[in-house]
Motif scaffolding. Structure first.
Motif, PDB file in Angstrom:
ATOM      1  N   ASP A 132       0.817  -1.225   0.000  1.00 33.05           N
ATOM      2  CA  ASP A 132       0.000   0.000   0.000  1.00 33.05           C
ATOM      3  C   ASP A 132       0.844   1.267   0.000  1.00 33.05           C
ATOM      4  OD1 ASP A 132      -2.310  -1.514  -0.017  1.00 33.05           O
ATOM      5  OD2 ASP A 132      -2.321  -1.661   2.171  1.00 33.05           O
ATOM      6  N   VAL A 133       1.682   1.333  -0.975  1.00 34.85           N
ATOM      7  CA  VAL A 133       2.582   2.482  -1.071  1.00 34.85           C
ATOM      8  C   VAL A 133       1.946   3.571  -1.948  1.00 34.85           C
ATOM      9  CG1 VAL A 133       4.846   3.264  -1.861  1.00 34.85           C
ATOM     10  CG2 VAL A 133       4.597   1.006  -0.822  1.00 34.85           C
ATOM     11  N   THR A 134       2.044   4.793  -1.494  1.00 32.71           N
ATOM     12  CA  THR A 134       1.605   5.942  -2.296  1.00 32.71           C
ATOM     13  C   THR A 134       2.834   6.671  -2.825  1.00 32.71           C
ATOM     14  OG1 THR A 134      -0.395   6.255  -0.986  1.00 32.71           O
ATOM     15  CG2 THR A 134       0.383   8.158  -2.224  1.00 32.71           C
ATOM     16  N   ILE A 135       2.864   6.885  -4.107  1.00 30.22           N
ATOM     17  CA  ILE A 135       3.999   7.605  -4.691  1.00 30.22           C
ATOM     18  C   ILE A 135       3.516   8.941  -5.242  1.00 30.22           C
ATOM     19  CG2 ILE A 135       5.805   7.602  -6.430  1.00 30.22           C
ATOM     20  CD1 ILE A 135       5.852   4.637  -6.378  1.00 30.22           C
ATOM     21  N   ILE A 136       4.228   9.956  -4.903  1.00 30.15           N
ATOM     22  CA  ILE A 136       3.854  11.297  -5.375  1.00 30.15           C
ATOM     23  C   ILE A 136       5.053  11.931  -6.060  1.00 30.15           C
ATOM     24  CG2 ILE A 136       3.125  13.613  -4.659  1.00 30.15           C
ATOM     25  CD1 ILE A 136       1.844  12.320  -2.205  1.00 30.15           C
ATOM     26  N   ARG A 137       4.808  12.477  -7.217  1.00 33.68           N
ATOM     27  CA  ARG A 137       5.869  13.284  -7.841  1.00 33.68           C
ATOM     28  C   ARG A 137       5.544  14.750  -7.625  1.00 33.68           C
ATOM     29  NH1 ARG A 137       8.801  16.084 -11.370  1.00 33.68           N
ATOM     30  NH2 ARG A 137       7.553  17.065 -12.975  1.00 33.68           N
ATOM     31  N   ILE A 138       6.497  15.495  -7.110  1.00 35.42           N
ATOM     32  CA  ILE A 138       6.331  16.941  -7.031  1.00 35.42           C
ATOM     33  C   ILE A 138       7.317  17.548  -8.007  1.00 35.42           C
ATOM     34  CG2 ILE A 138       5.433  17.069  -4.683  1.00 35.42           C
ATOM     35  CD1 ILE A 138       8.224  17.730  -3.728  1.00 35.42           C
ATOM     36  N   GLY A 139       6.895  18.579  -8.693  1.00 31.30           N
ATOM     37  CA  GLY A 139       7.779  19.101  -9.734  1.00 31.30           C
ATOM     38  C   GLY A 139       7.733  20.608  -9.820  1.00 31.30           C
ATOM     39  N   THR A 140       8.539  21.125 -10.695  1.00 26.27           N
ATOM     40  CA  THR A 140       8.639  22.567 -10.892  1.00 26.27           C
ATOM     41  C   THR A 140       8.397  22.914 -12.363  1.00 26.27           C
ATOM     42  OG1 THR A 140      11.011  22.277 -11.198  1.00 26.27           O
ATOM     43  CG2 THR A 140      10.278  22.921  -9.012  1.00 26.27           C
TER      44      THR A 140
END
Ligand code: R2B
Length: 309
Positions: A132-140
């Motif tokens: 149950d892993v949540t992956i988030i990409r944050i970017g610019t």
């Protein structure tokens, strides 16, 4: 304009396990994660990473270290978090920091760079038996016709032709992969943002290009074969197609993550492959408990708007 994209994927293999789709992997004596300087024989991956629940990926080492330190503080973990060690110190390809159940990893710039990282990350989660892993990409990314300071939550990652697809070259074949993201999740994220004041947020398409200059209509690269009018005409078409920001990683991120969640979809009968109901509370946790909004300031994402139409 200040504008940031956030793409999410929830690993949801059977029983919440992240899974890989490579029949050769299980028969391999050893799996070396070259660009992390980690491996199944040299490291006890379940012990090192088995408790991971959230992964945040972003471009640069400083930013991702700062993110891990913030997580460390917000989680109330022991120590001040200043001495967090780079888990990938054996290589200078990527950097990785862990703060309790949160893993913070760099992906460099562009599709090939994030693609290599994702292959190895997904294998790492598989070997470590993470659930149950949540992956988030944050970017610019650069914003397109939106106010400075606006955060864009990506609903669909599109290519330079405004199509929700990623072209993966496999040997000498081009394989088209879908890049659609979980619609429920987009809604959740938007709702979270409403709880944070002075945090302008909208949903929109994120366009992923293979190049920062010519691919994004910039007039200041070493090469430029189009006029300012042509650039504005293209960006206007992008805006009309729903694009609100432009960056260089989203399509492959969405495509790979979507594919690795496919089995989960079948098992839980959700309309999108990487949605697991049980992940929802966790997801709110990372956005609200960790005061997600403040991260954007922390990362000093105030960049110039080069795409104002
Ligand atoms: C945003 O910023 C980088 C280019 O400056 C690239 O990684 C991206 O997507």
């Amino acid at each position: 304009s200040l504008c940031s994209s956030l793409h999410s994927y929830r690993g949801n293999g059977l029983n919440g396990l992240v899974h890989v789709k490579n029949p050769y992997l299980e028969s391999m004596d050893e799996d070396v994660l070259y660009h992390f300087s980690l491996g199944t024989k040299t490291h006890n991956l379940p012990v090192m990473f088995g408790d991971i629940k959230f992964i945040c990926v972003g471009g640069s080492p400083n930013r991702m270290k700062a993110f891990a330190q913030l997580m460390h503080k917000e989680l109330g973990l022991e120590g001040d978090g200043k001495d967090l060690k780079d888990i990938c110190a054996g290589t200078d390809r990527y950097s990785m920091y862990k703060a309790g159940p949160v893993l913070s990893i760099t992906h460099g710039m562009g599709v090939p760079s994030i693609s290599i990282m994702l292959h190895e990350l997904i294998k790492l989660l598989h070997h470590a038996k993470c659930r149950d892993v949540t992956i988030i990409r944050i970017g610019t990314p650069g914003g397109l016709g939106i106010d400075p300071g606006t955060v864009v939550i990506t609903d669909i990652a599109v290519d330079s032709f405004f199509k929700a697809q990623f072209q993966q070259v496999i040997l000498d074949n081009i394989v088209i992969r879908s890049t659609e993201l979980d619609k429920d999740l987009v809604e959740e994220l938007l709702n979270c943002s409403k709880e944070i004041h002075d945090f302008p947020t909208l949903t929109g398409h994120t366009m992923c290009t293979y190049d920062f200059y010519e691919g994004q209509g910039r007039l200041d690269g070493a090469l430029c074969s189009f006029s300012n009018e042509k650039k504005l005409e293209y960006l206007k078409r992008a805006y009309d197609a729903g694009v609100r920001n432009i960056e260089m990683e989203s399509t492959v991120f969405a495509a790979i993550c979507r594919l690795c969640g496919l089995k989960g979809r079948i098992s839980c009968h959700r309309p999108f492959p990487f949605h697991v109901c049980s992940c929802i509370p966790s997801h709110f946790l990372i956005l609200s408990t960790y005061r997600f909004g403040q991260l954007w300031d922390l990362y000093n994402m105030k960049t110039k708007n080069v795409f104002q139409t």
